[in-house]
Write an enzyme that holds these catalytic residues in place. Structure first.
Site, short mmCIF file in Angstrom:
data_model
loop_
_atom_site.label_atom_id
_atom_site.label_comp_id
_atom_site.label_asym_id
_atom_site.label_seq_id
_atom_site.Cartn_x
_atom_site.Cartn_y
_atom_site.Cartn_z
N ASP A 46 0.85 -1.20 0.00
CA ASP A 46 0.00 0.00 0.00
C ASP A 46 0.88 1.25 0.00
OD1 ASP A 46 -2.98 0.98 0.68
OD2 ASP A 46 -1.55 2.23 1.77
N TYR A 51 3.10 9.85 -0.40
CA TYR A 51 4.22 9.31 0.39
C TYR A 51 5.57 9.55 -0.30
CZ TYR A 51 0.34 6.56 2.43
OH TYR A 51 -0.85 6.16 2.98
N LYS A 76 -2.62 5.97 -4.43
CA LYS A 76 -3.74 6.89 -4.13
C LYS A 76 -3.52 8.24 -4.79
CE LYS A 76 -3.64 4.72 0.43
NZ LYS A 76 -2.22 4.59 0.79
N HIS A 109 -7.44 9.65 -2.08
CA HIS A 109 -6.81 9.57 -0.75
C HIS A 109 -7.67 10.22 0.34
CE1 HIS A 109 -2.47 9.19 0.99
NE2 HIS A 109 -3.36 8.98 1.93
#
Ligand code: NAD
Length: 278
Positions: A46, A51, A76, A109
């Site tokens: 994931d 990120y 996402k 997200h």
């Protein structure tokens, strides 16, 4: 090695119930951490554009020697790309950075209910991506009950998953119940509340009874509730520990004691109020 069960999503796609999350893994460490997880046996990763580490995930998969089809990868849509054309372009960019020709799951997200782009428009972009075959499933993250009901009323495809914060201090059972009612699988993020629940005496007591660690007990609680989890760690021994969940079982009494720890305590933002754009 443990066998991880799969869950059938509402479009028939199977997702491993246990995965590896890479939030807060620095970009330069992501390839190594993901390779470790793949070596241990994880087949579900994931990540997210937010990120900043999608590249390392793609590199790890290629170096692992596994086929792309053997690993379920989620990414996402970052905040700030909710307008229709921006969402399509951001998806293309994620694929490019990962070095993939498809994602297994692509999520919005955050709903960002206060911004001037309606998430219904964003979802329609994800529906187009899904129909193109480049995302095998699409879903949402941090959607509250009212957000989900709007999507289901105003668009055509029901999200396959809703990824929300869930752990013993935030059982989030109201949103989980709406997910279930609408045929949406629940993914539980921050499943051990970033470590916050591991010293709780109820958790440590149950861990002692089962000769397991507190993290294993909490992750097992999620598994028995039927949710999908992907704990994060960059420490190999913990990555291994978090994978060993399928050779013991919590009793109904244990499950009830852990669920009763709920105090509606979030570790992350409240999705109704969060409208942050990087
Ligand atoms: P987590 O609950 O998985 O906790 C991670 C932290 O717990 C680690 O930094 C580590 O310090 C510690 N830890 C891990 N295993 C341990 C063990 N066995 N014993 C002791 N300590 C241990 O928190 P998380 O990383 O925030 O959440 C997991 C994943 O969920 C993320 O990596 C990401 O993929 C996803 N996530 C999604 C959202 C979202 O908005 N959709 C938000 C946060 C996280």
């Amino acid at each position: 090695m443990s066998t991880v069960p799969t869950i059938a999503l509402n479009n028939g796609v199977s997702i491993p119930q246990l995965g590896f999350g890479v939030y807060q893994v620095p970009p330069e460490d992501t390839k190594g951490a993901t390779l470790t997880a793949l070596e241990v046996g994880y087949r579900h990763i994931d990540t997210a554009e937010m990120y900043g580490n999608e590249r390392g995930v793609g590199e790890a998969l290629r170096e692992s020697g596994l086929e792309r089809s053997e690993v379920f990868v989620t990414s996402k849509l970052n905040n700030g790309f909710h307008a229709h054309d921006d969402a399509i372009a951001a998806f293309d960019e994620s694929l490019e950075v990962l070095g993939f020709d498809h994602l297994d799951l692509f999520l919005i997200h955050w709903p960002l209910p206060g911004i001037d782009v309606d998430f219904v428009e964003t979802w329609q972009a994800l529906e187009e991506i899904y129909r193109s075959g480049r995302a095998k499933s699409i879903g949402v993250s941090n959607f509250q009950a009212n957000h989900l009901r709007r999507l289901v009323q105003e668009t055509e495809i029901v999200p396959a998953v809703n990824q929300i914060e869930v752990h013993p201090y935030l059982t989030n059972d109201d949103v989980r119940a709406v997910n279930t009612e609408l045929g949406i699988a629940t993914e539980a993020w921050s499943p051990i509340a970033q470590g916050l629940v591991l010293d709780d005496p109820v958790v440590t007591g149950i861990a002692k009874d089962h000769d397991r660690t507190p993290a294993q007990v909490v992750l097992r609680w999620h598994i028995q509730r039927g949710d999908i989890v992907f704990p994060k760690s960059v420490t190999r021994s913990r990555v291994e520990e978090n994978f060993e969940l399928f050779d013991f079982e919590l009793s109904t009494a244990d499950m009830g004691l852990i669920t009763a720890l709920n105090k509606d305590e979030r570790t992350g933002p409240n999705p109704d109020e969060f409208n942050w754009i990087p």
